[in-house]
Write a protein that holds these residues in place. Structure first.
Motif, PDB file in Angstrom:
ATOM      1  N   LYS A   6     -17.717  10.831   6.872  1.00  0.00           N
ATOM      2  CA  LYS A   6     -17.022  10.946   8.165  1.00  0.00           C
ATOM      3  C   LYS A   6     -15.958   9.864   8.355  1.00  0.00           C
ATOM      4  CE  LYS A   6     -20.690  13.367  10.571  1.00  0.00           C
ATOM      5  NZ  LYS A   6     -21.527  13.439  11.758  1.00  0.00           N
ATOM      6  N   GLY A   7     -15.125   9.701   7.353  1.00  0.00           N
ATOM      7  CA  GLY A   7     -14.012   8.764   7.458  1.00  0.00           C
ATOM      8  C   GLY A   7     -14.346   7.320   7.138  1.00  0.00           C
ATOM      9  N   LYS A   8     -15.610   6.981   7.017  1.00  0.00           N
ATOM     10  CA  LYS A   8     -16.010   5.615   6.651  1.00  0.00           C
ATOM     11  C   LYS A   8     -16.084   5.538   5.131  1.00  0.00           C
ATOM     12  CE  LYS A   8     -17.623   2.829   9.405  1.00  0.00           C
ATOM     13  NZ  LYS A   8     -16.941   1.647   9.914  1.00  0.00           N
ATOM     14  N   ARG A   9     -15.543   4.473   4.569  1.00  0.00           N
ATOM     15  CA  ARG A   9     -15.552   4.281   3.121  1.00  0.00           C
ATOM     16  C   ARG A   9     -16.254   2.971   2.823  1.00  0.00           C
ATOM     17  NH1 ARG A   9     -10.310   3.946  -0.870  1.00  0.00           N
ATOM     18  NH2 ARG A   9     -11.529   3.833  -2.773  1.00  0.00           N
ATOM     19  N   GLU A  10     -17.203   3.014   1.925  1.00  0.00           N
ATOM     20  CA  GLU A  10     -18.029   1.848   1.627  1.00  0.00           C
ATOM     21  C   GLU A  10     -18.161   1.690   0.118  1.00  0.00           C
ATOM     22  OE1 GLU A  10     -20.521  -1.407   2.398  1.00  0.00           O
ATOM     23  OE2 GLU A  10     -19.273  -0.278   3.778  1.00  0.00           O
ATOM     24  N   LYS A  11     -17.866   0.493  -0.378  1.00  0.00           N
ATOM     25  CA  LYS A  11     -18.063   0.196  -1.801  1.00  0.00           C
ATOM     26  C   LYS A  11     -19.507  -0.209  -1.999  1.00  0.00           C
ATOM     27  CE  LYS A  11     -16.287  -2.516  -5.630  1.00  0.00           C
ATOM     28  NZ  LYS A  11     -15.316  -3.536  -6.051  1.00  0.00           N
ATOM     29  N   THR A  12     -20.184   0.448  -2.902  1.00  0.00           N
ATOM     30  CA  THR A  12     -21.600   0.149  -3.134  1.00  0.00           C
ATOM     31  C   THR A  12     -21.927   0.234  -4.613  1.00  0.00           C
ATOM     32  OG1 THR A  12     -23.853   0.665  -2.393  1.00  0.00           O
ATOM     33  CG2 THR A  12     -22.409   2.521  -2.820  1.00  0.00           C
TER      34      THR A  12
END
Length: 103
Positions: A6-12
């Motif tokens: 939903k538009g959130k981008r997270e490096k994991t």
């Protein structure tokens, strides 16, 4: 690897395993992607936190012996010898830094 929701981008970081199950996010990643929220309520305790104030404010929790009505009896088999078990180790994550021994 980057994950999007939903538009959130997270490096994991993902770890490759020989399991046929689904991928599992850790709590910080799930929170950052707004998949999980943790809700808690704090009581505004303006008085000093000491034994007397706690006993007064929560007197219903500390009156009497237990909460059972009447008497209660626990049957013990006297033919079974008592055993003292070894102490359980405390996980490192729960220890204070000055309690951790190396070596």
């Amino acid at each position: 690897m980057y994950c999007c929701h939903k538009g959130k981008r997270e490096k994991t970081t993902f770890y490759i395993t020989e399991d046929s199950g689904d991928a599992i996010f850790g709590l910080p990643t799930a929170q950052n992607l707004k998949l999980v929220t943790i809700n808690c309520q704090m009581k505004n305790y303006t008085r000093e936190m000491n034994k007397e104030n706690i006993l007064q404010d929560y007197s219903g929790c500390f009156n009497g012996i237990g909460k059972f009505q009447g008497q209660y009896h626990i049957a013990i088999d006297t033919t079974v010898p008592p055993v003292v078990h070894a102490l359980r180790k405390i996980p490192i994550s729960l220890k204070e830094k000055n309690q951790i021994r190396v070596g």
